[in-house]
Design a protein around this motif. Structure first.
Motif, PDB file in Angstrom:
ATOM      1  N   TYR A   1       0.831  -1.194   0.000  1.00 53.11           N
ATOM      2  CA  TYR A   1       0.000   0.000   0.000  1.00 53.11           C
ATOM      3  C   TYR A   1       0.875   1.258   0.000  1.00 53.11           C
ATOM      4  O   TYR A   1       0.632   2.187  -0.765  1.00 53.11           O
ATOM      5  CB  TYR A   1      -0.930   0.015   1.216  1.00 53.11           C
ATOM      6  CG  TYR A   1      -1.683   1.311   1.340  1.00 53.11           C
ATOM      7  CD1 TYR A   1      -2.849   1.531   0.618  1.00 53.11           C
ATOM      8  CD2 TYR A   1      -1.201   2.338   2.146  1.00 53.11           C
ATOM      9  CE1 TYR A   1      -3.531   2.737   0.709  1.00 53.11           C
ATOM     10  CE2 TYR A   1      -1.868   3.553   2.240  1.00 53.11           C
ATOM     11  CZ  TYR A   1      -3.028   3.743   1.522  1.00 53.11           C
ATOM     12  OH  TYR A   1      -3.683   4.940   1.608  1.00 53.11           O
ATOM     13  N   LEU A   2       1.882   1.275   0.849  1.00 56.24           N
ATOM     14  CA  LEU A   2       2.778   2.421   0.953  1.00 56.24           C
ATOM     15  C   LEU A   2       3.496   2.668  -0.376  1.00 56.24           C
ATOM     16  O   LEU A   2       3.612   3.812  -0.825  1.00 56.24           O
ATOM     17  CB  LEU A   2       3.785   2.196   2.083  1.00 56.24           C
ATOM     18  CG  LEU A   2       4.735   3.322   2.412  1.00 56.24           C
ATOM     19  CD1 LEU A   2       3.990   4.584   2.817  1.00 56.24           C
ATOM     20  CD2 LEU A   2       5.687   2.882   3.537  1.00 56.24           C
ATOM     21  N   HIS A   3       3.958   1.604  -1.007  1.00 59.53           N
ATOM     22  CA  HIS A   3       4.629   1.726  -2.303  1.00 59.53           C
ATOM     23  C   HIS A   3       3.688   2.321  -3.345  1.00 59.53           C
ATOM     24  O   HIS A   3       4.050   3.255  -4.073  1.00 59.53           O
ATOM     25  CB  HIS A   3       5.138   0.349  -2.756  1.00 59.53           C
ATOM     26  CG  HIS A   3       5.809   0.357  -4.080  1.00 59.53           C
ATOM     27  ND1 HIS A   3       7.069   0.884  -4.292  1.00 59.53           N
ATOM     28  CD2 HIS A   3       5.383  -0.088  -5.286  1.00 59.53           C
ATOM     29  CE1 HIS A   3       7.387   0.768  -5.562  1.00 59.53           C
ATOM     30  NE2 HIS A   3       6.384   0.173  -6.197  1.00 59.53           N
ATOM     31  N   ARG A   4       2.471   1.808  -3.398  1.00 61.07           N
ATOM     32  CA  ARG A   4       1.485   2.314  -4.364  1.00 61.07           C
ATOM     33  C   ARG A   4       1.117   3.758  -4.055  1.00 61.07           C
ATOM     34  O   ARG A   4       0.987   4.584  -4.964  1.00 61.07           O
ATOM     35  CB  ARG A   4       0.235   1.418  -4.346  1.00 61.07           C
ATOM     36  CG  ARG A   4      -0.779   1.816  -5.365  1.00 61.07           C
ATOM     37  CD  ARG A   4      -0.278   1.525  -6.779  1.00 61.07           C
ATOM     38  NE  ARG A   4      -1.277   1.956  -7.729  1.00 61.07           N
ATOM     39  CZ  ARG A   4      -1.022   2.705  -8.788  1.00 61.07           C
ATOM     40  NH1 ARG A   4       0.206   3.087  -9.059  1.00 61.07           N
ATOM     41  NH2 ARG A   4      -1.986   3.061  -9.595  1.00 61.07           N
ATOM     42  N   PHE A   5       0.955   4.085  -2.780  1.00 58.61           N
ATOM     43  CA  PHE A   5       0.653   5.452  -2.373  1.00 58.61           C
ATOM     44  C   PHE A   5       1.741   6.404  -2.844  1.00 58.61           C
ATOM     45  O   PHE A   5       1.450   7.469  -3.392  1.00 58.61           O
ATOM     46  CB  PHE A   5       0.509   5.518  -0.848  1.00 58.61           C
ATOM     47  CG  PHE A   5       0.313   6.910  -0.324  1.00 58.61           C
ATOM     48  CD1 PHE A   5      -0.930   7.514  -0.374  1.00 58.61           C
ATOM     49  CD2 PHE A   5       1.379   7.623   0.214  1.00 58.61           C
ATOM     50  CE1 PHE A   5      -1.118   8.803   0.111  1.00 58.61           C
ATOM     51  CE2 PHE A   5       1.209   8.908   0.698  1.00 58.61           C
ATOM     52  CZ  PHE A   5      -0.041   9.505   0.641  1.00 58.61           C
TER      53      PHE A   5
ATOM     54  N   GLU B   1       1.436   9.502  -5.442  1.00 59.39           N
ATOM     55  CA  GLU B   1       1.869  10.848  -5.042  1.00 59.39           C
ATOM     56  C   GLU B   1       2.837  11.421  -6.077  1.00 59.39           C
ATOM     57  O   GLU B   1       2.737  12.585  -6.461  1.00 59.39           O
ATOM     58  CB  GLU B   1       2.570  10.795  -3.680  1.00 59.39           C
ATOM     59  CG  GLU B   1       1.640  10.664  -2.514  1.00 59.39           C
ATOM     60  CD  GLU B   1       1.237  12.012  -1.972  1.00 59.39           C
ATOM     61  OE1 GLU B   1       2.117  12.758  -1.532  1.00 59.39           O
ATOM     62  OE2 GLU B   1       0.033  12.298  -2.005  1.00 59.39           O
ATOM     63  N   GLN B   2       3.772  10.581  -6.519  1.00 58.22           N
ATOM     64  CA  GLN B   2       4.751  11.017  -7.512  1.00 58.22           C
ATOM     65  C   GLN B   2       4.059  11.358  -8.832  1.00 58.22           C
ATOM     66  O   GLN B   2       4.353  12.390  -9.438  1.00 58.22           O
ATOM     67  CB  GLN B   2       5.810   9.934  -7.729  1.00 58.22           C
ATOM     68  CG  GLN B   2       6.954  10.358  -8.608  1.00 58.22           C
ATOM     69  CD  GLN B   2       7.773  11.491  -7.996  1.00 58.22           C
ATOM     70  OE1 GLN B   2       8.057  11.479  -6.804  1.00 58.22           O
ATOM     71  NE2 GLN B   2       8.118  12.475  -8.791  1.00 58.22           N
ATOM     72  N   ASP B   3       3.130  10.512  -9.265  1.00 59.45           N
ATOM     73  CA  ASP B   3       2.383  10.782 -10.495  1.00 59.45           C
ATOM     74  C   ASP B   3       1.600  12.087 -10.369  1.00 59.45           C
ATOM     75  O   ASP B   3       1.575  12.898 -11.300  1.00 59.45           O
ATOM     76  CB  ASP B   3       1.404   9.640 -10.802  1.00 59.45           C
ATOM     77  CG  ASP B   3       2.113   8.364 -11.225  1.00 59.45           C
ATOM     78  OD1 ASP B   3       3.339   8.414 -11.511  1.00 59.45           O
ATOM     79  OD2 ASP B   3       1.442   7.316 -11.248  1.00 59.45           O
ATOM     80  N   HIS B   4       0.978  12.283  -9.222  1.00 59.10           N
ATOM     81  CA  HIS B   4       0.200  13.507  -8.979  1.00 59.10           C
ATOM     82  C   HIS B   4       1.116  14.734  -9.030  1.00 59.10           C
ATOM     83  O   HIS B   4       0.785  15.740  -9.657  1.00 59.10           O
ATOM     84  CB  HIS B   4      -0.504  13.421  -7.628  1.00 59.10           C
ATOM     85  CG  HIS B   4      -1.230  14.669  -7.254  1.00 59.10           C
ATOM     86  ND1 HIS B   4      -2.425  15.036  -7.838  1.00 59.10           N
ATOM     87  CD2 HIS B   4      -0.927  15.638  -6.358  1.00 59.10           C
ATOM     88  CE1 HIS B   4      -2.821  16.184  -7.319  1.00 59.10           C
ATOM     89  NE2 HIS B   4      -1.931  16.568  -6.413  1.00 59.10           N
ATOM     90  N   ASN B   5       2.264  14.642  -8.368  1.00 59.24           N
ATOM     91  CA  ASN B   5       3.207  15.771  -8.364  1.00 59.24           C
ATOM     92  C   ASN B   5       3.753  16.054  -9.758  1.00 59.24           C
ATOM     93  O   ASN B   5       3.903  17.212 -10.147  1.00 59.24           O
ATOM     94  CB  ASN B   5       4.354  15.512  -7.385  1.00 59.24           C
ATOM     95  CG  ASN B   5       3.906  15.562  -5.940  1.00 59.24           C
ATOM     96  OD1 ASN B   5       2.876  16.153  -5.615  1.00 59.24           O
ATOM     97  ND2 ASN B   5       4.661  14.927  -5.068  1.00 59.24           N
ATOM     98  N   ASN B   6       4.039  14.996 -10.525  1.00 60.80           N
ATOM     99  CA  ASN B   6       4.537  15.173 -11.886  1.00 60.80           C
ATOM    100  C   ASN B   6       3.480  15.818 -12.783  1.00 60.80           C
ATOM    101  O   ASN B   6       3.791  16.712 -13.567  1.00 60.80           O
ATOM    102  CB  ASN B   6       4.984  13.838 -12.482  1.00 60.80           C
ATOM    103  CG  ASN B   6       6.273  13.348 -11.878  1.00 60.80           C
ATOM    104  OD1 ASN B   6       7.040  14.111 -11.278  1.00 60.80           O
ATOM    105  ND2 ASN B   6       6.528  12.058 -12.006  1.00 60.80           N
ATOM    106  N   SER B   7       2.240  15.371 -12.674  1.00 60.31           N
ATOM    107  CA  SER B   7       1.188  15.957 -13.512  1.00 60.31           C
ATOM    108  C   SER B   7       0.919  17.403 -13.111  1.00 60.31           C
ATOM    109  O   SER B   7       0.629  18.242 -13.965  1.00 60.31           O
ATOM    110  CB  SER B   7      -0.087  15.130 -13.447  1.00 60.31           C
ATOM    111  OG  SER B   7      -0.660  15.185 -12.162  1.00 60.31           O
TER     112      SER B   7
END
Length: 122
Positions: A101-105, A109-115
């Protein structure tokens, strides 16, 4: 004897403090209902018992993670510390899914920050 907050004794202060350490009973009840059949009823006593158990479990795991951070001279407990504490305390059945779960979270988060960065550059 009444205190300045309208309480009547130090016993009342203690019970308020204890209540503040428990998860909200409405949240506990909602989680319990998600697992049970739709027509199942949950008694107040069952909700309160579960509330105390899950709150104690969270405190137990968090305390272990906090102690690790203290020994490492860190002030912030992070998700990896919680996963470590779960495994250290023998809750391996919980530690592995928590790590996933932590890895997916973190990926999300990284995808959200990149977008967000890409959107702000336009």
């Amino acid at each position: 004897m009444e205190d300045s907050f309208g309480g009547s004794s130090s016993k009342d202060k203690c019970s308020i403090k204890e209540q503040d350490q428990l998860l909200p009973i409405a949240n506990v009840g909602r989680l319990m209902k998600q697992i049970l059949p739709q027509n199942a009823k949950i008694s107040k006593e069952a909700k309160e018992t579960m509330q105390e158990c899950v709150s104690e479990f969270i405190s137990f795991v968090t305390s272990e993670a906090s102690e690790k951070c203290r020994k490492e001279r860190r002030k912030t407990v992070n998700g990896d510390d919680i996963c470590w504490a779960l495994a250290t305390l023998g809750f391996d059945d919980y530690a592995a899914p928590m790590r996933r779960y932590l890895h997916r979270f973190r990926e999300l988060e990284q995808d959200h920050n990149n977008s967000k960065l890409n959107h702000d550059e336009r």
